[in-house]
Design a protein around this motif. Structure first.
Motif, PDB file in Angstrom:
ATOM      1  N   THR A   1      -9.740   7.137  11.673  1.00  0.00           N
ATOM      2  CA  THR A   1     -10.615   6.709  10.584  1.00  0.00           C
ATOM      3  C   THR A   1      -9.867   6.529   9.278  1.00  0.00           C
ATOM      4  O   THR A   1     -10.300   5.770   8.424  1.00  0.00           O
ATOM      5  N   GLY A   2      -8.751   7.222   9.107  1.00  0.00           N
ATOM      6  CA  GLY A   2      -8.021   7.150   7.854  1.00  0.00           C
ATOM      7  C   GLY A   2      -8.707   8.002   6.799  1.00  0.00           C
ATOM      8  O   GLY A   2      -9.857   8.405   6.962  1.00  0.00           O
ATOM      9  N   SER A   3      -7.996   8.235   5.732  1.00  0.00           N
ATOM     10  CA  SER A   3      -8.545   9.054   4.651  1.00  0.00           C
ATOM     11  C   SER A   3      -9.115   8.153   3.563  1.00  0.00           C
ATOM     12  O   SER A   3      -8.831   6.959   3.513  1.00  0.00           O
ATOM     13  N   ALA A   4      -9.898   8.751   2.678  1.00  0.00           N
ATOM     14  CA  ALA A   4     -10.438   7.998   1.547  1.00  0.00           C
ATOM     15  C   ALA A   4      -9.296   7.459   0.692  1.00  0.00           C
ATOM     16  O   ALA A   4      -9.365   6.333   0.180  1.00  0.00           O
ATOM     17  N   THR A   5      -8.232   8.228   0.576  1.00  0.00           N
ATOM     18  CA  THR A   5      -7.071   7.802  -0.204  1.00  0.00           C
ATOM     19  C   THR A   5      -6.403   6.586   0.430  1.00  0.00           C
ATOM     20  O   THR A   5      -6.083   5.618  -0.257  1.00  0.00           O
ATOM     21  N   SER A   6      -6.222   6.625   1.744  1.00  0.00           N
ATOM     22  CA  SER A   6      -5.590   5.479   2.409  1.00  0.00           C
ATOM     23  C   SER A   6      -6.491   4.251   2.357  1.00  0.00           C
ATOM     24  O   SER A   6      -6.007   3.129   2.192  1.00  0.00           O
ATOM     25  N   HIS A   7      -7.789   4.447   2.464  1.00  0.00           N
ATOM     26  CA  HIS A   7      -8.728   3.320   2.351  1.00  0.00           C
ATOM     27  C   HIS A   7      -8.582   2.649   0.987  1.00  0.00           C
ATOM     28  O   HIS A   7      -8.539   1.418   0.888  1.00  0.00           O
ATOM     29  N   LYS A   8      -8.504   3.460  -0.065  1.00  0.00           N
ATOM     30  CA  LYS A   8      -8.387   2.929  -1.427  1.00  0.00           C
ATOM     31  C   LYS A   8      -7.064   2.194  -1.599  1.00  0.00           C
ATOM     32  O   LYS A   8      -7.009   1.136  -2.213  1.00  0.00           O
ATOM     33  N   ARG A   9      -5.997   2.750  -1.032  1.00  0.00           N
ATOM     34  CA  ARG A   9      -4.680   2.117  -1.149  1.00  0.00           C
ATOM     35  C   ARG A   9      -4.649   0.775  -0.414  1.00  0.00           C
ATOM     36  O   ARG A   9      -4.077  -0.198  -0.919  1.00  0.00           O
ATOM     37  N   ILE A  10      -5.277   0.716   0.740  1.00  0.00           N
ATOM     38  CA  ILE A  10      -5.339  -0.538   1.499  1.00  0.00           C
ATOM     39  C   ILE A  10      -6.161  -1.573   0.731  1.00  0.00           C
ATOM     40  O   ILE A  10      -5.773  -2.737   0.614  1.00  0.00           O
ATOM     41  N   GLU A  11      -7.286  -1.139   0.206  1.00  0.00           N
ATOM     42  CA  GLU A  11      -8.156  -2.028  -0.571  1.00  0.00           C
ATOM     43  C   GLU A  11      -7.403  -2.595  -1.780  1.00  0.00           C
ATOM     44  O   GLU A  11      -7.424  -3.804  -2.029  1.00  0.00           O
ATOM     45  N   LYS A  12      -6.736  -1.729  -2.533  1.00  0.00           N
ATOM     46  CA  LYS A  12      -5.989  -2.168  -3.721  1.00  0.00           C
ATOM     47  C   LYS A  12      -4.844  -3.097  -3.337  1.00  0.00           C
ATOM     48  O   LYS A  12      -4.563  -4.068  -4.036  1.00  0.00           O
TER      49      LYS A  12
ATOM     50  N   ALA B   1       0.805  -1.220   0.000  1.00  0.00           N
ATOM     51  CA  ALA B   1       0.000   0.000   0.000  1.00  0.00           C
ATOM     52  C   ALA B   1       0.837   1.269   0.000  1.00  0.00           C
ATOM     53  O   ALA B   1       0.342   2.344  -0.338  1.00  0.00           O
ATOM     54  N   GLY B   2       2.093   1.155   0.400  1.00  0.00           N
ATOM     55  CA  GLY B   2       2.934   2.342   0.506  1.00  0.00           C
ATOM     56  C   GLY B   2       2.540   3.219   1.683  1.00  0.00           C
ATOM     57  O   GLY B   2       2.653   4.439   1.638  1.00  0.00           O
ATOM     58  N   ILE B   3       2.048   2.567   2.726  1.00  0.00           N
ATOM     59  CA  ILE B   3       1.606   3.255   3.944  1.00  0.00           C
ATOM     60  C   ILE B   3       2.303   2.565   5.115  1.00  0.00           C
ATOM     61  O   ILE B   3       2.514   1.354   5.080  1.00  0.00           O
ATOM     62  N   SER B   4       2.629   3.290   6.158  1.00  0.00           N
ATOM     63  CA  SER B   4       3.306   2.663   7.290  1.00  0.00           C
ATOM     64  C   SER B   4       2.405   1.636   7.975  1.00  0.00           C
ATOM     65  O   SER B   4       1.180   1.791   8.025  1.00  0.00           O
ATOM     66  N   SER B   5       3.030   0.596   8.500  1.00  0.00           N
ATOM     67  CA  SER B   5       2.268  -0.440   9.203  1.00  0.00           C
ATOM     68  C   SER B   5       1.614   0.121  10.465  1.00  0.00           C
ATOM     69  O   SER B   5       0.526  -0.304  10.847  1.00  0.00           O
ATOM     70  N   GLN B   6       2.239   1.117  11.085  1.00  0.00           N
ATOM     71  CA  GLN B   6       1.654   1.746  12.274  1.00  0.00           C
ATOM     72  C   GLN B   6       0.346   2.451  11.922  1.00  0.00           C
ATOM     73  O   GLN B   6      -0.629   2.380  12.673  1.00  0.00           O
ATOM     74  N   TYR B   7       0.347   3.124  10.775  1.00  0.00           N
ATOM     75  CA  TYR B   7      -0.857   3.829  10.348  1.00  0.00           C
ATOM     76  C   TYR B   7      -1.969   2.829  10.033  1.00  0.00           C
ATOM     77  O   TYR B   7      -3.113   3.002  10.461  1.00  0.00           O
ATOM     78  N   ILE B   8      -1.631   1.774   9.298  1.00  0.00           N
ATOM     79  CA  ILE B   8      -2.634   0.754   8.972  1.00  0.00           C
ATOM     80  C   ILE B   8      -3.182   0.132  10.250  1.00  0.00           C
ATOM     81  O   ILE B   8      -4.387  -0.066  10.383  1.00  0.00           O
TER      82      ILE B   8
END
Length: 98
Positions: free
Chosen positions: A46-57, A30-37
Motif C-alpha cells: 500500500t505504501g506510506s502516506a509519505t511515499s504517496h505524497k512524494r509520488i504525487e509531488k 520522488a527519491g524512492i526506488s523504482s522497485q518500491y514505486i
C-alpha cells in the motif's frame, strides 16, 4: 505479457504510463526506488502516506517541467518558422540535451 497482479493497479500507474513517465524518472524525482514505486502501483504494497505524497509531488513536478519545456520549444519554433528551410551548417547548431 506477464501479469503481476489480479488485474488491479493504482490509478497513478495508468496516468504515469499515459503521460510517458518512466518508473526510473518518477523514482528519481520522488527519491524512492523504482522497485518500491512499482510494488505500490501494482498494489503489492500500500505504501506510506509519505511515499504517496512524494509520488504525487514528483508526478506534478515532471508534468510541470515538460509543460515549461514544451512552451520554450514552441516559442523557439515560432521564432524560427521563417527559416525552417534555410540551409545551415549542422556542426554549428547547438541542440539542447545532446
Amino acid at each position: 505479457m506477464e501479469v503481476y497482479t489480479d488485474g488491479y493497479v493504482c490509478q497513478f500507474r495508468i496516468l504515469r504510463r499515459k503521460y510517458g513517465i518512466t518508473l526510473r524518472e518518477l523514482a528519481q524525482y520522488a527519491g524512492i526506488s523504482s522497485q518500491y514505486i512499482s510494488s505500490v502501483e501494482l498494489c503489492q504494497t500500500t505504501g506510506s502516506a509519505t511515499s504517496h505524497k512524494r509520488i504525487e509531488k514528483a508526478m506534478k513536478a515532471i508534468l510541470e517541467s515538460r509543460q515549461t519545456d514544451a512552451e520554450k520549444n514552441l516559442s523557439e519554433f515560432c521564432s524560427q518558422r521563417k527559416h525552417l528551410f534555410d540551409k545551415v551548417q549542422e556542426s554549428e547548431v547547438t541542440i539542447r540535451g545532446q
